[in-house]
Design an enzyme around this catalytic site. Sequence first.
Site, PDB file in Angstrom:
ATOM      1  N   HIS A  86       0.855  -1.194   0.000  1.00  0.00           N
ATOM      2  CA  HIS A  86       0.000   0.000   0.000  1.00  0.00           C
ATOM      3  C   HIS A  86       0.882   1.232   0.000  1.00  0.00           C
ATOM      4  O   HIS A  86       1.938   1.228   0.643  1.00  0.00           O
ATOM      5  CB  HIS A  86      -0.924   0.003   1.228  1.00  0.00           C
ATOM      6  CG  HIS A  86      -2.061   0.948   1.086  1.00  0.00           C
ATOM      7  ND1 HIS A  86      -1.943   2.290   1.359  1.00  0.00           N
ATOM      8  CD2 HIS A  86      -3.323   0.752   0.645  1.00  0.00           C
ATOM      9  CE1 HIS A  86      -3.099   2.881   1.116  1.00  0.00           C
ATOM     10  NE2 HIS A  86      -3.952   1.973   0.663  1.00  0.00           N
ATOM     11  N   ASP A 112      -7.972  -4.919  -0.324  1.00  0.00           N
ATOM     12  CA  ASP A 112      -8.458  -5.601  -1.525  1.00  0.00           C
ATOM     13  C   ASP A 112      -8.169  -7.089  -1.519  1.00  0.00           C
ATOM     14  O   ASP A 112      -8.829  -7.853  -2.213  1.00  0.00           O
ATOM     15  CB  ASP A 112      -7.849  -4.963  -2.779  1.00  0.00           C
ATOM     16  CG  ASP A 112      -8.518  -3.645  -3.074  1.00  0.00           C
ATOM     17  OD1 ASP A 112      -9.703  -3.523  -2.752  1.00  0.00           O
ATOM     18  OD2 ASP A 112      -7.857  -2.745  -3.607  1.00  0.00           O
TER      19      ASP A 112
HETATM   20  N1  ACO Z   1       4.360  -7.584  -5.043  1.00  0.00           N
HETATM   21  C1  ACO Z   1       5.703  -7.600  -5.145  1.00  0.00           C
HETATM   22  N2  ACO Z   1       6.510  -6.530  -4.910  1.00  0.00           N
HETATM   23  C2  ACO Z   1       5.908  -5.395  -4.550  1.00  0.00           C
HETATM   24  C3  ACO Z   1       4.508  -5.285  -4.432  1.00  0.00           C
HETATM   25  C4  ACO Z   1       3.717  -6.437  -4.679  1.00  0.00           C
HETATM   26  N3  ACO Z   1       2.398  -6.394  -4.570  1.00  0.00           N
HETATM   27  N4  ACO Z   1       4.178  -4.027  -4.080  1.00  0.00           N
HETATM   28  C5  ACO Z   1       5.338  -3.350  -3.976  1.00  0.00           C
HETATM   29  N5  ACO Z   1       6.385  -4.180  -4.265  1.00  0.00           N
HETATM   30  C6  ACO Z   1       7.806  -3.834  -4.175  1.00  0.00           C
HETATM   31  C7  ACO Z   1       8.265  -2.993  -5.357  1.00  0.00           C
HETATM   32  O1  ACO Z   1       8.763  -3.799  -6.415  1.00  0.00           O
HETATM   33  C8  ACO Z   1       9.329  -2.147  -4.725  1.00  0.00           C
HETATM   34  O2  ACO Z   1      10.490  -2.962  -4.563  1.00  0.00           O
HETATM   35  P1  ACO Z   1      11.972  -2.312  -4.672  1.00  0.00           P
HETATM   36  O3  ACO Z   1      12.084  -1.345  -3.530  1.00  0.00           O
HETATM   37  O4  ACO Z   1      12.896  -3.470  -4.599  1.00  0.00           O
HETATM   38  O5  ACO Z   1      12.019  -1.634  -6.011  1.00  0.00           O
HETATM   39  C9  ACO Z   1       8.810  -1.866  -3.323  1.00  0.00           C
HETATM   40  O6  ACO Z   1       7.977  -2.994  -3.025  1.00  0.00           O
HETATM   41  C10 ACO Z   1       8.017  -0.577  -3.204  1.00  0.00           C
HETATM   42  O7  ACO Z   1       6.957  -0.598  -4.185  1.00  0.00           O
HETATM   43  P2  ACO Z   1       6.377   0.678  -4.949  1.00  0.00           P
HETATM   44  O8  ACO Z   1       5.744   0.231  -6.222  1.00  0.00           O
HETATM   45  O9  ACO Z   1       7.463   1.740  -5.026  1.00  0.00           O
HETATM   46  O10 ACO Z   1       5.300   1.186  -3.900  1.00  0.00           O
HETATM   47  P3  ACO Z   1       4.128   2.183  -4.222  1.00  0.00           P
HETATM   48  O11 ACO Z   1       3.819   2.850  -2.942  1.00  0.00           O
HETATM   49  O12 ACO Z   1       4.468   3.060  -5.390  1.00  0.00           O
HETATM   50  O13 ACO Z   1       2.942   1.227  -4.702  1.00  0.00           O
HETATM   51  C11 ACO Z   1       1.078  -0.219  -4.648  1.00  0.00           C
HETATM   52  C12 ACO Z   1       1.926   0.798  -3.869  1.00  0.00           C
HETATM   53  C13 ACO Z   1       0.675   0.354  -6.019  1.00  0.00           C
HETATM   54  C14 ACO Z   1      -0.189  -0.511  -3.861  1.00  0.00           C
HETATM   55  C15 ACO Z   1       1.917  -1.523  -4.830  1.00  0.00           C
HETATM   56  O14 ACO Z   1       2.245  -2.052  -3.568  1.00  0.00           O
HETATM   57  C16 ACO Z   1       1.201  -2.568  -5.694  1.00  0.00           C
HETATM   58  O15 ACO Z   1       1.320  -2.533  -6.914  1.00  0.00           O
HETATM   59  N6  ACO Z   1       0.434  -3.512  -5.057  1.00  0.00           N
HETATM   60  C17 ACO Z   1      -0.343  -4.491  -5.791  1.00  0.00           C
HETATM   61  C18 ACO Z   1      -1.638  -3.856  -6.278  1.00  0.00           C
HETATM   62  C19 ACO Z   1      -2.640  -3.637  -5.161  1.00  0.00           C
HETATM   63  O16 ACO Z   1      -2.889  -4.503  -4.331  1.00  0.00           O
HETATM   64  N7  ACO Z   1      -3.250  -2.437  -5.176  1.00  0.00           N
HETATM   65  C20 ACO Z   1      -4.284  -2.077  -4.198  1.00  0.00           C
HETATM   66  C21 ACO Z   1      -3.822  -0.944  -3.327  1.00  0.00           C
HETATM   67  S1  ACO Z   1      -5.021  -0.650  -2.068  1.00  0.00           S
HETATM   68  C22 ACO Z   1      -6.220   0.274  -2.820  1.00  0.00           C
HETATM   69  O17 ACO Z   1      -6.029   0.951  -3.791  1.00  0.00           O
HETATM   70  C23 ACO Z   1      -7.477   0.244  -2.150  1.00  0.00           C
END
Ligand code: ACO
Length: 428
Positions: free
Chosen positions: A307, A364
């Site tokens: 998140h 979610d």
């Molecule tokens: N699976 C694997 N790796 C992940 C995931 C995941 N679900 N989410 C984040 N990471 C990793 C990234 O690759 C990154 O790794 P790094 O530091 O080695 O490069 C690190 O964790 C940080 O991730 P970001 O993408 O920079 O985090 P951001 O805050 O931009 O994104 C998000 C948050 C979009 C929710 C992300 O965690 C994601 O894509 N999750 C899956 C989709 C999801 O469940 N979305 C629902 C969000 S809740 C809502 O909207 C109600």
Amino acid sequence: MSKTAELHYNGKIFKLPIVTGSENENALDISKLRGESGLITLDRGFKNTGSCESAITFLNGEEGVLKYRGYSIEELAEKSTFLEVSFLLIYGELPTQSELDTFTKDITEHSLVHEDVRAILDGYPSKAHPMGVLSSLVSSLTAFYPRSLDPNRSSEQVEGTIIRALAKLPTLAAWSYKNRVRQPIVYPKNHLSYSANFMQMMFSLPTTDYKVSPVIAKAIDKLLILHADHEQNCSTSTVRVVGSSHASLYASVSAGIAALWGPLHGGANQAVIEMLEEIKLDGGDVDKFVAKAKDKNDSFRLMGFGHRVYKSFDPRATIIKKAADDVLTELNVVDPVLEIAKKLERVALEDDYFKSRNLYPNVDFYSGIIYRALGIPTDMFTVMFALGRLPGWIAQWKEMRENHEPIGRPRQVYTGENARSYVDIENR
Ligand code: ACO
């Protein structure tokens, strides 16, 4: 004494006022920065940018706190109803009994939509995703209520638009599903509660009335409460930015629905179940998919994990996990996909990659599971989210209008070509 921060740049000192919120959050006010120093700030994805001051929702991602108008989400989910929470978000206070009665009556009595909307609906192929249909049907309400086009008109007019939006969204949402499965639409029934009415419009047939189980209606109501607002997320910011141009509430909400649709936002609940089904089809090897999610050369992510704001736990996920367990037990649901979900949760929570990045199951992850157990079809999951988020969007739109916020218009750092001379096509 008011606090300031200093920016030293180009031999000069610029003083930046600090704005402090009611929960002691501090922000640098950079609104005069460009005029005084020529600098703008660069913050991809707005990770550190506050776009407004807001009195609606507070969340603390480090400590897993979420409050609507000062009331904790735990207490609201346990004790209130979705319409009560909607009133709270939109008008700022919990309603008295008579205020709630009037609000409920107004919403109930406006739940029918114009018959001509059916003609628009008929034009969509059955393959149309219900989120696309819903977004466009909400936008089309401007055609049936043209006075809603001018949000500066009168407060009564705006009030009517707000009530109609809340009243008609469940009808439009259920109809977008009926179009998907090519069944005749079902009209709203005024004696039912908001959530029960939505469920009967989804599942009744001309041949059979759908009896709404109180367990299901209560679970839906709780899910809607948990989704009702979440401060400046992608779709809410979209609603505020679209509304800041003085576009109508319906147009702003329609844009919010489109923003919510994506799999990185509200679309994640659908993506979670699709991912779990893919794991099942592949033989159920959870470790393989966890390894894929960790592999930087693989674009696969564990949907429902991580998140932008919550870095310890998502308080909504805690409530919904318990609700999911209760519903599954009460309805006696046995589903292999749910077993995979439990295993995935266990494995990921113990894995260093996820632990070190604070990647926990978000709302979610569990909402997809509970919707599935309640019999909601997968491509309606994000529509359920939109139904829940509507009062939040309305409250944020109304606050933005009442605070006379300027049009939303970010800056950029240009990185393209400098001046070039036009080259005739034959010389390229
Ligand atoms: N699976 C694997 N790796 C992940 C995931 C995941 N679900 N989410 C984040 N990471 C990793 C990234 O690759 C990154 O790794 P790094 O530091 O080695 O490069 C690190 O964790 C940080 O991730 P970001 O993408 O920079 O985090 P951001 O805050 O931009 O994104 C998000 C948050 C979009 C929710 C992300 O965690 C994601 O894509 N999750 C899956 C989709 C999801 O469940 N979305 C629902 C969000 S809740 C809502 O909207 C109600």
